[in-house]
Scaffold this active site. Sequence first.
Site, PDB file in Angstrom:
ATOM      1  N   ASP A   1       7.681  38.341  -5.278  1.00  9.77           N
ATOM      2  CA  ASP A   1       8.965  38.159  -4.585  1.00  9.77           C
ATOM      3  C   ASP A   1       9.710  39.487  -4.451  1.00  9.77           C
ATOM      4  OD1 ASP A   1      10.946  36.753  -3.302  1.00  9.77           O
ATOM      5  OD2 ASP A   1      11.885  36.013  -5.137  1.00  9.77           O
TER       6      ASP A   1
ATOM      7  N   ARG B   1      12.386  43.581   7.652  1.00  7.22           N
ATOM      8  CA  ARG B   1      11.777  42.806   6.564  1.00  7.22           C
ATOM      9  C   ARG B   1      10.248  42.863   6.605  1.00  7.22           C
ATOM     10  NH1 ARG B   1      14.507  38.999   3.611  1.00  7.22           N
ATOM     11  NH2 ARG B   1      12.565  37.837   3.480  1.00  7.22           N
TER      12      ARG B   1
ATOM     13  N   HIS C   1       6.993  43.233   3.774  1.00  5.95           N
ATOM     14  CA  HIS C   1       5.770  42.438   3.592  1.00  5.95           C
ATOM     15  C   HIS C   1       4.521  43.325   3.662  1.00  5.95           C
ATOM     16  CE1 HIS C   1       8.115  38.875   3.437  1.00  5.95           C
ATOM     17  NE2 HIS C   1       8.501  38.906   4.706  1.00  5.95           N
TER      18      HIS C   1
ATOM     19  N   THR D   1       5.072  26.382   1.038  1.00  6.65           N
ATOM     20  CA  THR D   1       5.311  25.361   2.076  1.00  6.65           C
ATOM     21  C   THR D   1       6.733  25.509   2.635  1.00  6.65           C
ATOM     22  OG1 THR D   1       5.794  23.818   0.264  1.00  6.65           O
ATOM     23  CG2 THR D   1       3.640  23.624   1.294  1.00  6.65           C
ATOM     24  N   GLU D   2       7.655  25.978   1.810  1.00  6.22           N
ATOM     25  CA  GLU D   2       9.045  26.160   2.265  1.00  6.22           C
ATOM     26  C   GLU D   2       9.220  27.424   3.112  1.00  6.22           C
ATOM     27  OE1 GLU D   2       8.250  25.360  -0.995  1.00  6.22           O
ATOM     28  OE2 GLU D   2       8.740  23.267  -0.553  1.00  6.22           O
TER      29      GLU D   2
ATOM     30  N   LEU E   1     -14.007  38.931 -10.993  1.00 11.98           N
ATOM     31  CA  LEU E   1     -12.680  38.312 -10.927  1.00 11.98           C
ATOM     32  C   LEU E   1     -12.637  37.229  -9.850  1.00 11.98           C
ATOM     33  CD1 LEU E   1      -9.565  38.596 -11.724  1.00 11.98           C
ATOM     34  CD2 LEU E   1      -9.396  40.067  -9.695  1.00 11.98           C
TER      35      LEU E   1
ATOM     36  N   ARG F   1      13.113  31.293 -11.282  1.00 14.62           N
ATOM     37  CA  ARG F   1      12.730  29.946 -10.857  1.00 14.62           C
ATOM     38  C   ARG F   1      11.277  29.966 -10.410  1.00 14.62           C
ATOM     39  NH1 ARG F   1      16.786  31.517  -7.183  1.00 14.62           N
ATOM     40  NH2 ARG F   1      15.902  32.472  -5.311  1.00 14.62           N
TER      41      ARG F   1
HETATM   42  C1  IPE Z   1       8.459  32.296  -3.509  1.00 10.40           C
HETATM   43  O1  IPE Z   1       9.383  33.214  -3.029  1.00 10.40           O
HETATM   44  C2  IPE Z   1       7.285  32.204  -2.590  1.00 10.40           C
HETATM   45  C3  IPE Z   1       6.424  33.377  -2.552  1.00 10.40           C
HETATM   46  C4  IPE Z   1       6.547  34.456  -3.274  1.00 10.40           C
HETATM   47  C5  IPE Z   1       5.329  33.296  -1.628  1.00 10.40           C
HETATM   48  P1  IPE Z   1      10.618  32.759  -2.138  1.00 10.40           P
HETATM   49  O2  IPE Z   1      11.383  33.963  -1.814  1.00 10.40           O
HETATM   50  O3  IPE Z   1      10.165  31.913  -1.013  1.00 10.40           O
HETATM   51  O4  IPE Z   1      11.428  31.819  -3.164  1.00 10.40           O
HETATM   52  P2  IPE Z   1      12.951  31.379  -3.166  1.00 10.40           P
HETATM   53  O5  IPE Z   1      13.273  30.893  -1.776  1.00 10.40           O
HETATM   54  O6  IPE Z   1      13.752  32.579  -3.534  1.00 10.40           O
HETATM   55  O7  IPE Z   1      13.050  30.315  -4.211  1.00 10.40           O
HETATM   56  C1  IPE Z   2       8.260  37.486  -1.001  1.00 11.64           C
HETATM   57  O1  IPE Z   2       9.291  38.302  -0.566  1.00 11.64           O
HETATM   58  C2  IPE Z   2       7.260  37.199   0.073  1.00 11.64           C
HETATM   59  C3  IPE Z   2       7.304  35.813   0.582  1.00 11.64           C
HETATM   60  C4  IPE Z   2       8.059  34.866   0.129  1.00 11.64           C
HETATM   61  C5  IPE Z   2       6.439  35.493   1.688  1.00 11.64           C
HETATM   62  P1  IPE Z   2      10.568  37.718   0.156  1.00 11.64           P
HETATM   63  O2  IPE Z   2      10.355  37.766   1.623  1.00 11.64           O
HETATM   64  O3  IPE Z   2      10.930  36.380  -0.384  1.00 11.64           O
HETATM   65  O4  IPE Z   2      11.650  38.786  -0.273  1.00 11.64           O
HETATM   66  P2  IPE Z   2      13.173  38.526  -0.614  1.00 11.64           P
HETATM   67  O5  IPE Z   2      13.248  37.455  -1.654  1.00 11.64           O
HETATM   68  O6  IPE Z   2      13.809  38.089   0.678  1.00 11.64           O
HETATM   69  O7  IPE Z   2      13.675  39.838  -1.096  1.00 11.64           O
HETATM   70 MG    MG Z   3      12.128  35.775  -1.898  1.00 10.74          MG
END
Ligand code: IPE
Ligand code: IPE
Ligand code: MG
Length: 251
Positions: A35, A48, A52, A81-82, A146, A205
């Site tokens: 994250d 953004r 990634h 999924t979200e 692995l 979380r």
């Molecule tokens: C969790 O990160 C999902 C992944 C790292 C793929 P999110 O950024 O989607 O989680 P929330 O929305 O902060 O809970």
């Molecule tokens: C995690 O980084 C990657 C995915 C959830 C796909 P985020 O895109 O959630 O990064 P933040 O949480 O917005 O910083």
């Molecule tokens: Mg995130």
Amino acid sequence: MINEDLRQSDIPSLDIIQDFQLIENQPSHVAIIMDGNGRWAMNKNLPRIDGHKAGIAAIFPLIDVIINSNIEHLTLYAFSTENWNRPKSEVDGLMGLLEEAIMKETDSVHEKNIKINYIGNTKRLSPNLQKLINNSLEITQSNTGLTCNIALDYGGREEIIQAIKNIIDDNIKSVDINETLINQYLYTANIPDPDLIIRTAGEQRTSNFLPWQSVYSEYFSTEILWPDFKPNDLLKAVQSYSTRKRKYGKL
Ligand code: IPE
Ligand code: IPE
Ligand code: MG
């Protein structure tokens, strides 16, 4: 496009490998909630999607250390999924990067004797991504090093729902339902539960990640944003894990 130079060093430092080897009680299965890509980009005034890109590049130096450690399974949460609820431009960009990464990296992953596996509902992904996924599964399926599980379009609740549906469709009697049976119906059938779950970017979380499998996992949260997470940070997480006493409800 993922530039060649986004691939950080391919050769892990010998010090890190030696430090890993000194750790007793290493986790056999490490799962990571990667994250903070968006925040990393925002901090640098970048779009953004650049976060990634950097996030995908951060994976490879870690893998090069992990293949020299006692860790046998690595699970990476790549897309939940979200995450479909993000703007279409971000989802499309991310899917494009995943396609590119699988296309470009499968051969080198295969050379490292890594077995790739996917957990999630891959049927919703684009036909091209599904093709690349199937290809990478096929190429690496007999590898014995692995196991790298990529959680892609993964949601723990959806995983449990599909398990229940399949159990009903298979006419399994209630008397035969137990933990072993449910394990067999999850995406993670044949994968041991994660010992250590790392989450970057400071959130505390689980965001729908492995709810069934993680009941006795050890958690490690770090403020470091995923693109900045380096082998030395993994070492710290594993060192923390190695000092913990897992009690499983016993004394
Ligand atoms: C969790 O990160 C999902 C992944 C790292 C793929 P999110 O950024 O989607 O989680 P929330 O929305 O902060 O809970
Ligand atoms: C995690 O980084 C990657 C995915 C959830 C796909 P985020 O895109 O959630 O990064 P933040 O949480 O917005 O910083
Ligand atoms: Mg995130």
